[in-house]
Design a protein around this motif. Structure first.
Motif, PDB file in Angstrom:
ATOM      1  N   LEU A 117      14.927  41.726  66.891  1.00  0.00           N
ATOM      2  CA  LEU A 117      15.922  41.390  68.360  1.00  0.00           C
ATOM      3  C   LEU A 117      17.472  41.929  67.633  1.00  0.00           C
ATOM      4  O   LEU A 117      18.082  40.930  67.211  1.00  0.00           O
ATOM      5  N   THR A 118      17.519  42.959  67.612  1.00  0.00           N
ATOM      6  CA  THR A 118      18.862  43.759  66.899  1.00  0.00           C
ATOM      7  C   THR A 118      19.885  43.507  67.848  1.00  0.00           C
ATOM      8  O   THR A 118      21.037  43.648  67.126  1.00  0.00           O
ATOM      9  N   GLU A 119      19.717  42.930  69.018  1.00  0.00           N
ATOM     10  CA  GLU A 119      20.978  42.518  69.725  1.00  0.00           C
ATOM     11  C   GLU A 119      21.988  41.463  69.097  1.00  0.00           C
ATOM     12  O   GLU A 119      22.946  41.570  69.337  1.00  0.00           O
ATOM     13  N   ARG A 120      21.077  40.814  68.283  1.00  0.00           N
ATOM     14  CA  ARG A 120      21.982  39.741  67.447  1.00  0.00           C
ATOM     15  C   ARG A 120      22.340  40.513  66.112  1.00  0.00           C
ATOM     16  O   ARG A 120      21.535  40.931  65.667  1.00  0.00           O
ATOM     17  N   VAL A 121      23.631  40.324  65.846  1.00  0.00           N
ATOM     18  CA  VAL A 121      24.235  41.091  64.737  1.00  0.00           C
ATOM     19  C   VAL A 121      23.635  40.373  63.345  1.00  0.00           C
ATOM     20  O   VAL A 121      23.861  39.181  63.496  1.00  0.00           O
ATOM     21  N   GLN A 122      23.038  41.080  62.561  1.00  0.00           N
ATOM     22  CA  GLN A 122      22.444  40.433  61.540  1.00  0.00           C
ATOM     23  C   GLN A 122      23.449  39.967  60.240  1.00  0.00           C
ATOM     24  O   GLN A 122      23.808  38.979  59.869  1.00  0.00           O
ATOM     25  N   ARG A 123      24.449  41.028  59.942  1.00  0.00           N
ATOM     26  CA  ARG A 123      25.511  40.798  58.885  1.00  0.00           C
ATOM     27  C   ARG A 123      26.756  40.491  59.281  1.00  0.00           C
ATOM     28  O   ARG A 123      27.532  41.004  59.609  1.00  0.00           O
ATOM     29  N   VAL A 124      26.617  39.005  59.400  1.00  0.00           N
ATOM     30  CA  VAL A 124      27.814  38.395  59.980  1.00  0.00           C
ATOM     31  C   VAL A 124      28.078  37.185  58.768  1.00  0.00           C
ATOM     32  O   VAL A 124      27.134  36.937  57.857  1.00  0.00           O
ATOM     33  N   GLN A 125      29.287  36.526  59.024  1.00  0.00           N
ATOM     34  CA  GLN A 125      29.693  35.462  58.009  1.00  0.00           C
ATOM     35  C   GLN A 125      28.761  34.127  58.351  1.00  0.00           C
ATOM     36  O   GLN A 125      28.196  34.002  59.533  1.00  0.00           O
ATOM     37  N   ARG A 126      28.677  33.260  57.419  1.00  0.00           N
ATOM     38  CA  ARG A 126      28.408  31.817  57.643  1.00  0.00           C
ATOM     39  C   ARG A 126      29.026  31.140  58.776  1.00  0.00           C
ATOM     40  O   ARG A 126      30.364  31.494  58.802  1.00  0.00           O
ATOM     41  N   TYR A 127      28.494  30.139  59.477  1.00  0.00           N
ATOM     42  CA  TYR A 127      29.287  29.393  60.318  1.00  0.00           C
ATOM     43  C   TYR A 127      30.064  28.438  59.538  1.00  0.00           C
ATOM     44  O   TYR A 127      31.079  28.138  59.985  1.00  0.00           O
ATOM     45  N   LEU A 152      29.376  43.481  75.229  1.00  0.00           N
ATOM     46  CA  LEU A 152      28.544  43.856  76.562  1.00  0.00           C
ATOM     47  C   LEU A 152      28.606  45.346  76.846  1.00  0.00           C
ATOM     48  O   LEU A 152      29.887  45.632  77.106  1.00  0.00           O
ATOM     49  N   GLU A 153      27.465  45.813  77.051  1.00  0.00           N
ATOM     50  CA  GLU A 153      27.732  47.095  77.532  1.00  0.00           C
ATOM     51  C   GLU A 153      27.641  46.639  79.234  1.00  0.00           C
ATOM     52  O   GLU A 153      27.204  45.661  79.845  1.00  0.00           O
ATOM     53  N   PRO A 154      28.108  47.554  80.360  1.00  0.00           N
ATOM     54  CA  PRO A 154      28.015  47.392  81.776  1.00  0.00           C
ATOM     55  C   PRO A 154      26.736  46.868  82.301  1.00  0.00           C
ATOM     56  O   PRO A 154      25.677  47.644  81.758  1.00  0.00           O
ATOM     57  N   GLY A 155      26.561  45.735  82.971  1.00  0.00           N
ATOM     58  CA  GLY A 155      25.338  45.054  83.225  1.00  0.00           C
ATOM     59  C   GLY A 155      25.631  43.642  83.766  1.00  0.00           C
ATOM     60  O   GLY A 155      26.460  42.924  83.785  1.00  0.00           O
ATOM     61  N   ARG A 163      25.273  42.006  70.655  1.00  0.00           N
ATOM     62  CA  ARG A 163      25.609  43.362  71.244  1.00  0.00           C
ATOM     63  C   ARG A 163      24.663  43.312  72.201  1.00  0.00           C
ATOM     64  O   ARG A 163      23.576  43.897  72.021  1.00  0.00           O
ATOM     65  N   LEU A 164      24.707  42.976  73.520  1.00  0.00           N
ATOM     66  CA  LEU A 164      23.947  43.061  74.613  1.00  0.00           C
ATOM     67  C   LEU A 164      23.971  44.241  75.425  1.00  0.00           C
ATOM     68  O   LEU A 164      24.987  45.076  75.844  1.00  0.00           O
ATOM     69  N   ARG A 221      34.039  42.907  75.426  1.00  0.00           N
ATOM     70  CA  ARG A 221      33.998  41.919  74.158  1.00  0.00           C
ATOM     71  C   ARG A 221      34.519  40.580  74.393  1.00  0.00           C
ATOM     72  O   ARG A 221      35.796  40.632  75.078  1.00  0.00           O
ATOM     73  N   LEU A 222      33.780  39.510  74.199  1.00  0.00           N
ATOM     74  CA  LEU A 222      34.269  38.273  74.576  1.00  0.00           C
ATOM     75  C   LEU A 222      33.950  37.364  73.304  1.00  0.00           C
ATOM     76  O   LEU A 222      33.096  37.684  72.282  1.00  0.00           O
TER      77      LEU A 222
END
Length: 811
Positions: free
Chosen positions: A162-172, A355-358, A183-184, A326-327
């Motif tokens: 599920l590559t729409e969830r960005v993998q390389r992000v910071q810890r919460y 978000l891409e248009p949609g 990225r939807l 971008r939200l």
């Protein structure tokens, strides 16, 4: 005593006995055909989210999904939310869930989708263990679909990244794994909606299956909640220069003892981006929220909504946009200066969505805690409807009832209930937000509330069972218990005090449950702990220079913990007494008496108990450090009593408490905090039957919290968690000391009712028990206290009257 080296073997033997005990309902569901799987070579890859899907075709009656997974999963059927899990378990184990899919079936083929987020990093919330999924759908005796090669060849779960969830992000946060960023694109979720969507093509491998355990705890409440009101809207200033941005250790300290992606490798850093955004204009709003009326956001604008109460769950909304957008969904439990401060709690309270248009239906896969939600549109025009939160809460917390002639008490009770239900889903947590960790000490108080509100010990049993399961706790000294669990403590930090609170809680658990099997399974743990603590005893028999994080409470008391900390030794005496009672070891009880005698000799200075002594040139010297909480420890753990120290007790009752800051009394004695001093104070007032004072101080300590967030807090101020599990103990106090259901003993099948003078005209309530409900109502009338009482069949009752009035049953 036993050698620490012998603990693993003894634990294994105890667990073998434990596995054969318990009611049939606690038997672990067994997989018929499923095998544990994961994409080849990626079981320890960080923050990897995989989508698994099975399509059910043909005749389906009552399909049941049986599932175990790591780290977390979400199940949908034909796109509809079914469940979230798993219930947490110890290292090397996994709890098995079962979800009935029948309500979500439709004519034709059905799509069963499982999203699994594998984090593979250490945290206080989820374990750093290899990711896997083991799942099957069964219908009666038929296997309709399964993971791995064990099921029907044409009905295996396929998988996709599920590559729409960005993998390389910071810890919460330091305590929890990764933030969510997405990225939807249109159709990104069609695989879990449309059975004709092509199957996922990830190559899978069989993975080791952990030891399987029953879920034990009830399945959560997933009620949908929506905002009650609009708070504000306005415009944003972007690209603000920040000279010294806030950078938490969860971002900067990634390394050998804190797993994650280094900052240089991150694809997006929400915490830094958000600090370059500030409000330009703000327009207060006062309208009610309608989920059908769109919240329309233009570029560089924001909108803030109020959920009405501090809640925990999965944030969701329907997004529509005709241009790239971008939200940032930011949130918190309170407003600061009328705005959401997403970093107030020391974590990144933000979800980023590109978000891409949609058109999109969005819901977070992680639970968060918030009252206020602020949506920031950095770019693009977006319309939002159906904004809300899917709760993650204990479903049995509504079994108890309380009402009284003073409506303020009901406000506190409901805040306590709300706090409990969010902090007792599968373990007893400190908070459902920053950490979601199963903390000891907090659990001592939350466990009491659980029994009163739910009439059961199932969450406590699962919580304690987790401590029994591992052969050893990595990174900790042999014999020490982790301060929170299930958790990873790669930095080797532990709280010796919390391990002692574990023993004190275990004694109460046995009284609540009669569960001798689990208590015996934990015997090696308890005795090994005491053996380890004994190595820190000095010539006076007191613990000296305890290692790691010595914790008394969130106050100046935590500054006075070396070399000999007297509150820690008071607690130590309580732990020795508890172990003596649990395992019939009278020598430990005698030892507890010696510890108390030594504490009295060293700590009491004629006015107060002193917190600590330091060793200088080999000589132990008592300091002048004195805290309010130290006095409460002395009385709570029977180092002192109103009879042995009458003047100190009078002083505490009359001159301390919630109004001492206003009176200025005893400024040299550092004040207590909510955790845990104020709770212990109320316990001491209860022991002495000071009902009216207890009622008044409960209101003073907790009503302002209930009014602001609908929950109860970690501290007396709102600078940290505003939803802390231990604080739900207020419900226990109100049911016990105000309503009067003083004790329910399910082992002896006995209820004790204690009426005290609390100055109310009437009170009524319900307390659930394993055998049924205790229902009590009383009212002052004609100089007497008249009551109605119903108890479960087979129970006996004892009535204690300390009200100063005649007590008369109503017919």
């Amino acid at each position: 005593m036993i050698g620490a080296h012998a603990v693993p073997a003894l634990v294994a033997a105890a667990l073998a006995a434990l596995a054969s005990s318990g009611p049939p309902a606690q038997v672990t569901p067994q997989f018929v055909a499923a095998e544990p799987i994961w994409p080849v070579g990626r079981a320890t890859e960080r923050n990897l989210e995989i989508g698994f899907r099975a399509v059910l075709a043909g005749d389906v009656d009552r399909p049941l999904l049986r599932i175990a997974a790591a780290s977390i999963y979400r199940v949908t059927c034909n796109g509809a939310f079914v469940g979230h899990g798993p219930a947490r378990a110890a290292h090397g184990t996994s709890r098995v869930d079962e979800w009935d899919l029948t309500p979500w079936l439709r004519p034709g083929a059905d799509v069963v989708a499982v999203e699994v987020a594998g984090y593979a990093v250490n945290s206080y919330y989820l374990l750093d263990e290899p990711s896997f999924l083991c799942a099957e759908v069964v219908d009666g005796g038929r296997v309709l679909a399964a993971t791995g090669a064990g099921g029907p060849p044409d009905s295996r779960f396929d998988a996709r990244a599920l590559t729409e969830r960005v993998q390389r992000v910071q810890r919460y946060s330091f305590q929890r794994p990764f933030v969510e960023a997405y990225r939807l694109t249109p159709g990104h979720d069609s695989w879990r909606l449309d059975p004709t969507t092509p199957a996922g093509d990830l190559e899978l491998e069989r993975r080791p299956l952990p030891r399987l355990l029953p879920r034990r705890v009830p399945y959560p409440s997933f009620e949908r909640r929506q905002p009650t009101a609009h708070v504000a809207a306005g415009t944003l200033e972007l690209g603000v220069t920040v000279e010294r941005p806030w950078q938490d250790r969860a971002l900067t300290a990634i390394g050998p003892t804190l797993g994650g992606y280094p900052e240089r490798d991150l694809e997006t850093v929400a915490s830094l981006e958000l600090q370059t955004i500030r409000n330009a204009t703000v327009s207060p709003l006062a309208a009610s929220y309608d989920p059908q009326v769109p919240v329309a956001l233009a570029p560089a604008t924001f909108h803030t909504l109020d959920l009405g109460t501090d809640l925990t769950g999965f944030i969701g909304a329907h997004f529509e946009c005709t241009e790239r957008a971008r939200l940032h969904l930011t949130f918190d439990e309170i407003l600061r200066d009328g705005d959401v401060d997403w970093k107030r709690l020391g974590c990144v309270n933000a979800i980023t969505v590109d978000l891409e248009p949609g058109s999109y239906d969005f819901e977070s896969i992680e639970p968060y805690t918030l009252r206020y939600l602020k949506v920031l549109a950095v770019a693009g025009r977006v319309s939002l409807t159906g904004i809300g939160l899917r709760e993650l809460a204990n479903p049995h917390a509504d079994r108890a009832r309380f009402a009284a002639s003073d409506p303020r008490l009901l406000r506190v009770f409901e805040a306590a209930r709300e706090t409990f239900r969010q902090n007792a889903v599968d373990v007893f947590m400190d908070c459902p937000s920053r950490e979601r960790a199963g903390w000891l000490c907090d659990s001592f108080f939350t466990a009491r509330t659980a029994f009163d509100l739910c009439g059961e010990v199932v969450v406590e049993r699962a919580f304690l069972e987790n401590f029994a399961m591992p052969e050893r706790f990595e990174h900790l000294p042999a014999g020490m218990l982790p301060m929170c669990y299930p958790a990873d403590h790669d930095d080797g930090v532990f709280i010796p005090n919390w391990a002692m609170w574990f023993v004190v809680e275990l004694r109460e658990y046995l009284a609540r449950s009669g569960d001798r099997a689990l208590v015996e399974a934990l015997r090696p743990r308890v005795l090994a702990l005491l053996e380890l603590l004994a190595t820190y005893r000095n010539d006076d028999g007191l613990l000296e220079r305890l290692p790691s994080w010595v914790f008394v409470e969130w106050s100046r008391a935590n500054d006075f913990v070396q070399d000999v900390n007297y509150p820690s030794n008071m607690l130590y005496a309580g732990a020795l007494d508890a172990a003596a009672a649990l395992y019939d070891l009278p020598d430990l009880a005698a030892d507890a008496t010696r510890v108390r005698d030594a504490v009295r000799s060293w700590s009491f200075d004629g006015e107060f108990f002193v917190d600590n002594a330091v060793r200088r040139d080999g000589v132990l010297q008592v300091t002048r450090n004195r805290t309010e909480v130290c006095q409460y420890f002395a009385f709570f753990f029977d180092v002192a009593s109103p009879r042995s120290h009458p003047e100190l007790w009078r002083r505490l009752v009359d001159e301390f408490g919630p109004h001492r800051a206003a009176t200025g009394a005893w400024p040299e004695v550092h004040p207590a905090n909510a955790f845990v001093g104020n709770v212990l104070r109320l316990e001491l007032l209860s022991r002495q039957g000071l009902g009216q004072q207890l009622l008044d101080e409960s209101i003073d300590y907790q009503l302002y919290m209930a009014e602001r967030t609908g929950t109860l807090w970690e501290n007396t101020t709102a600078h940290a968690s505003c939803n802390h599990g231990f604080a739900s103990h207020a419900a226990h106090v109100l049911l016990r000391d105000v309503l009067g259901v003083y004790r329910v003993d399910p082992v002896a099948r006995r209820v004790t009712i204690r009426f005290t003078d609390v100055g109310l005209e009437w009170c009524e309530g319900v307390v659930p028990t394993p055998a049924g409900r205790v229902e009590l109502a009383w009212r002052r009338a004609d100089g007497a206290l008249r009551y109605r009482l119903a108890i479960p069949a087979g129970y006996t009752v004892a009535i204690e009257n300390r009200s100063g009035l005649a007590v008369e049953p109503q017919r």
